[in-house]
Design an enzyme around this catalytic site. Sequence first.
Site, mmCIF file in Angstrom:
data_model
loop_
_atom_site.group_PDB
_atom_site.id
_atom_site.type_symbol
_atom_site.label_atom_id
_atom_site.label_comp_id
_atom_site.label_asym_id
_atom_site.label_seq_id
_atom_site.Cartn_x
_atom_site.Cartn_y
_atom_site.Cartn_z
ATOM 1 N N ASP A 103 -63.508 -9.222 0.354
ATOM 2 C CA ASP A 103 -63.839 -7.828 0.060
ATOM 3 C C ASP A 103 -62.665 -7.241 -0.717
ATOM 4 O O ASP A 103 -61.560 -7.118 -0.180
ATOM 5 C CB ASP A 103 -64.019 -7.094 1.405
ATOM 6 C CG ASP A 103 -64.891 -5.866 1.292
ATOM 7 O OD1 ASP A 103 -64.781 -5.159 0.277
ATOM 8 O OD2 ASP A 103 -65.668 -5.619 2.233
ATOM 9 N N ASP A 205 -65.603 -3.141 -3.189
ATOM 10 C CA ASP A 205 -65.828 -1.885 -2.488
ATOM 11 C C ASP A 205 -65.935 -0.712 -3.474
ATOM 12 O O ASP A 205 -65.140 -0.610 -4.412
ATOM 13 C CB ASP A 205 -64.645 -1.657 -1.535
ATOM 14 C CG ASP A 205 -64.878 -0.518 -0.569
ATOM 15 O OD1 ASP A 205 -65.812 -0.618 0.254
ATOM 16 O OD2 ASP A 205 -64.123 0.469 -0.622
ATOM 17 N N GLU A 268 -70.407 -2.941 -4.784
ATOM 18 C CA GLU A 268 -71.013 -1.916 -3.917
ATOM 19 C C GLU A 268 -71.269 -0.675 -4.770
ATOM 20 O O GLU A 268 -70.328 -0.021 -5.220
ATOM 21 C CB GLU A 268 -70.093 -1.571 -2.743
ATOM 22 C CG GLU A 268 -70.832 -0.705 -1.711
ATOM 23 C CD GLU A 268 -69.930 0.115 -0.811
ATOM 24 O OE1 GLU A 268 -70.408 0.561 0.242
ATOM 25 O OE2 GLU A 268 -68.750 0.333 -1.147
ATOM 26 N N HIS A 330 -71.852 -2.997 7.960
ATOM 27 C CA HIS A 330 -70.926 -2.363 8.913
ATOM 28 C C HIS A 330 -70.931 -0.852 8.767
ATOM 29 O O HIS A 330 -70.265 -0.166 9.521
ATOM 30 C CB HIS A 330 -69.529 -2.929 8.673
ATOM 31 C CG HIS A 330 -69.000 -2.566 7.315
ATOM 32 N ND1 HIS A 330 -69.603 -2.982 6.135
ATOM 33 C CD2 HIS A 330 -67.969 -1.784 6.933
ATOM 34 C CE1 HIS A 330 -68.946 -2.486 5.117
ATOM 35 N NE2 HIS A 330 -67.953 -1.757 5.567
ATOM 36 N N ASP A 331 -71.620 -0.331 7.764
ATOM 37 C CA ASP A 331 -71.702 1.122 7.584
ATOM 38 C C ASP A 331 -73.042 1.676 8.070
ATOM 39 O O ASP A 331 -73.115 2.807 8.545
ATOM 40 C CB ASP A 331 -71.577 1.489 6.096
ATOM 41 C CG ASP A 331 -70.209 1.169 5.513
ATOM 42 O OD1 ASP A 331 -69.220 1.121 6.275
ATOM 43 O OD2 ASP A 331 -70.129 0.976 4.277
HETATM 44 O O1 TEU Z 1 -68.326 2.363 1.836
HETATM 45 C C1 TEU Z 1 -68.593 3.270 0.802
HETATM 46 C C2 TEU Z 1 -69.538 4.305 1.121
HETATM 47 O O2 TEU Z 1 -70.241 4.747 0.263
HETATM 48 C C3 TEU Z 1 -69.510 4.860 2.494
HETATM 49 O O3 TEU Z 1 -68.954 6.132 2.367
HETATM 50 C C4 TEU Z 1 -70.873 4.919 3.058
HETATM 51 O O4 TEU Z 1 -71.647 5.828 2.329
HETATM 52 C C5 TEU Z 1 -70.776 5.404 4.465
HETATM 53 O O5 TEU Z 1 -69.883 4.588 5.160
HETATM 54 C C6 TEU Z 1 -72.129 5.344 5.125
HETATM 55 O O6 TEU Z 1 -72.021 5.875 6.388
HETATM 56 C C7 TEU Z 1 -67.281 1.469 1.635
HETATM 57 C C8 TEU Z 1 -67.092 0.632 2.860
HETATM 58 O O7 TEU Z 1 -68.242 -0.141 3.062
HETATM 59 C C9 TEU Z 1 -66.773 1.533 4.014
HETATM 60 O O8 TEU Z 1 -66.685 0.820 5.221
HETATM 61 C C10 TEU Z 1 -65.450 2.212 3.698
HETATM 62 O O9 TEU Z 1 -65.148 3.144 4.704
HETATM 63 C C11 TEU Z 1 -65.489 2.923 2.354
HETATM 64 O O10 TEU Z 1 -66.064 2.126 1.322
HETATM 65 C C12 TEU Z 1 -64.092 3.261 1.895
HETATM 66 O O11 TEU Z 1 -63.425 2.096 1.533
#
Ligand code: TEU
Length: 526
Positions: A103, A205, A268, A330-331
Amino acid sequence: MALPSPDIPWWRSGTVYQVYPRSFQDSDGDGVGDLAGIERRLDHIVALGVDAIWLSPIFPSPMADFGYDVADYCGVEPMFGDLAAFDRLLAAAHARGLKLLLDFVPNHSSDRHPWFVASRASRTNPKRDWYIWRDAAAGGGPPNNWISDFGGSAWEWDAATGQYYLHAFLKSQPDLNWRNPDLKRAMFDAMRFWFDRGVDGFRIDVLWHIVKADGFPDNPVNPAWHPGITERDRLIQQHSTDQPEAHAIAAEMRALADEYGGRLLIGEIFLPNDRHARWYGTPERAQVHLPFNFQLIENAWDAATLRATIAAYEASLPPHGWPNWVIGSHDAPRIAARIGEAQARVAAMLLLTLRGTPTLYQGDELGIGQVDIPPERVRDPQELRQPGIGIGRDRSRTPMPWDDSAFAGFSTVEPWLPLNADWRTRNVAAQDGDPSSMLTLYRRLLALRRARPALGLGDIALVEADRDVLAYERRYGGERLLVALNLSDEPRAMPFAGEVLLSTLAGRDDGLRPNEGVVLSPSPRP
Ligand code: TEU
């Protein structure tokens, strides 16, 4: 049967499995997963039948955003192991025929990264311009109206040097300045560092965030915002994301990946179809291989919406653009929590029979559903900053339950996040030999996908069907397969004549049973 050509890259028919390292397997008894733990559990991933693993960040990090705040792009967080442990994991993955993706977090670093420590030391420090510093607005206050994705102003005042710095996420995640050639070179060197070690690619990311509009104009107000959604959505991120210069950098990243040969870049990207598709670039100047497509997570779960989603997404792809689908991360909330376990089985079949590279998230193969995190155990900074609107991410980051021994075999001590409440029965060992388990369904689907080029590589055509039924054909050379998914909890008519190769349910029926999905081989035409 037409055999796929050997020059089709692995990731077209391949499946990516996301590992969240903190929560996969602890091997040293600190309640947090690590690289040696992942190595120990590789056989689970192989037995599942996926082709690649993507590891969420493993780099040294203060863990303010659980690794998405990187303090060294070329190292390994001691909690996870060291470079030697990484090399062992990579070799062990490769020995089993698995690709390994890391990542890459290019938009921001940790505020503890030595680059930022230098940058904030003085206005004349050579690294000052590696981050985004601005004077206060004419009348005082932040330089513009930009809002952090985690709430509050995206600008943090630095009293010592009398300027603001930009942070699209936490204030401990300062945004890097990709317009600075030295910063850019250092980041490309970090990519080379891992390519040289043998990684098969990167998930990148928030790629669409990495360059900001010149002059930093205010973002327009979003008329659709209401207090039930995140503060970030008060504004449309017109000037803070998706800039032409970011596309140019993506093309350079791709050129680097191509230089190494066969390395995969997944970006992403959260954008509407038309702008999303531009991240493929052109055949002459390609950008990422796969801009992540999150529409199965974002859109309503009903046959009409899914049908429209598939049709619009397919239509938006450039001729050289290969599709992809994601159903958990994970989000995002757990798929089984969002649509229920019965439909999560249908979702598994959808994900693994659509045209395009699927990404599945650890634990979804067990059907882990809602996990309630007691308030005192909440760790997600996004939830802590904006509580009460249901955006907490801990619920999908809970440890993998491996068996019914203490702490589900994940650790020898209380894990950093609670386990799913039903871990004693919902775990890998319990589902392993159970023909009706979610794990068995995932394994069968992945095996079928691997065996049938129509699923891995074929064209897709949506087919008219009964209300609440999503139906499509997949075709590759002379091979044709049919998929029918009942999105309702009532029986529906079977849209096809054929032999059922795989059902999400045990037994057989002439029609589609409630919440049933089937893959069929068509009956020969009369
Ligand atoms: O997530 C990007 C992102 O768009 C997040 O703000 C997402 O919309 C949110 O987590 C949904 O609840 C990436 C990573 O996947 C995330 O874990 C990180 O916190 C973020 O970037 C910052 O690096």
